[in-house]
Design a protein around this motif. Structure first.
Motif, PDB file in Angstrom:
ATOM      1  N   MET A  93      90.767  58.995  51.878  1.00 42.18           N
ATOM      2  CA  MET A  93      90.235  58.132  50.836  1.00 42.18           C
ATOM      3  C   MET A  93      90.047  58.984  49.574  1.00 42.18           C
ATOM      4  O   MET A  93      89.507  60.077  49.616  1.00 42.18           O
ATOM      5  N   THR A  94      90.482  58.456  48.448  1.00 44.04           N
ATOM      6  CA  THR A  94      90.373  59.186  47.189  1.00 44.04           C
ATOM      7  C   THR A  94      88.976  59.043  46.592  1.00 44.04           C
ATOM      8  O   THR A  94      88.191  58.187  47.003  1.00 44.04           O
ATOM      9  N   ALA A  95      88.695  59.882  45.613  1.00 47.90           N
ATOM     10  CA  ALA A  95      87.399  59.831  44.926  1.00 47.90           C
ATOM     11  C   ALA A  95      87.207  58.475  44.238  1.00 47.90           C
ATOM     12  O   ALA A  95      86.110  57.918  44.257  1.00 47.90           O
ATOM     13  N   ALA A  96      88.279  57.948  43.641  1.00 51.70           N
ATOM     14  CA  ALA A  96      88.182  56.648  42.964  1.00 51.70           C
ATOM     15  C   ALA A  96      87.859  55.538  43.963  1.00 51.70           C
ATOM     16  O   ALA A  96      87.067  54.641  43.663  1.00 51.70           O
ATOM     17  N   GLU A  97      88.445  55.606  45.144  1.00 52.05           N
ATOM     18  CA  GLU A  97      88.176  54.589  46.166  1.00 52.05           C
ATOM     19  C   GLU A  97      86.725  54.679  46.656  1.00 52.05           C
ATOM     20  O   GLU A  97      86.082  53.654  46.869  1.00 52.05           O
ATOM     21  N   GLU A  98      86.228  55.905  46.815  1.00 47.94           N
ATOM     22  CA  GLU A  98      84.837  56.087  47.229  1.00 47.94           C
ATOM     23  C   GLU A  98      83.873  55.565  46.168  1.00 47.94           C
ATOM     24  O   GLU A  98      82.885  54.899  46.485  1.00 47.94           O
ATOM     25  N   LYS A  99      84.182  55.851  44.895  1.00 46.76           N
ATOM     26  CA  LYS A  99      83.336  55.360  43.801  1.00 46.76           C
ATOM     27  C   LYS A  99      83.366  53.838  43.730  1.00 46.76           C
ATOM     28  O   LYS A  99      82.344  53.202  43.467  1.00 46.76           O
ATOM     29  N   LEU A 100      84.533  53.251  43.970  1.00 48.67           N
ATOM     30  CA  LEU A 100      84.652  51.793  43.933  1.00 48.67           C
ATOM     31  C   LEU A 100      83.785  51.151  45.014  1.00 48.67           C
ATOM     32  O   LEU A 100      83.148  50.120  44.769  1.00 48.67           O
ATOM     33  N   ILE A 101      83.726  51.760  46.172  1.00 45.46           N
ATOM     34  CA  ILE A 101      82.863  51.240  47.237  1.00 45.46           C
ATOM     35  C   ILE A 101      81.410  51.255  46.789  1.00 45.46           C
ATOM     36  O   ILE A 101      80.672  50.282  46.975  1.00 45.46           O
TER      37      ILE A 101
END
Length: 70
Positions: free
Chosen positions: A1-9
């Protein structure tokens, strides 16, 4: 999981908490305000765009040069 995906969560979770529990709430005599919904929605939109562009390598490492005066 990318940083952007983690932030989106995290952003989606924060948005859900606002939609379910409100922007501001009180516990006893303390008043608490959650993050600004408008700011979170902007962040959500930007992160979704970043994630969508991760899979697109259409213009990666591409430069534009303009030669004038020939």
């Amino acid at each position: 999981m990318t940083a952007a995906e983690e932030k989106l969560i995290e952003v989606n979770t924060a948005i859900s908490k606002i939609l379910i529990g409100g922007q501001e709430y009180k516990i006893g005599t303390r008043s608490l305000t959650r993050a600004d919904l408008g700011t979170l929605l902007e962040m959500q939109k930007d992160l979704q765009a970043q994630i969508a562009n991760q899979d697109s390598h259409l213009m990666d490492n591409t430069y534009l040069a303009v030669f004038e005066g020939r």
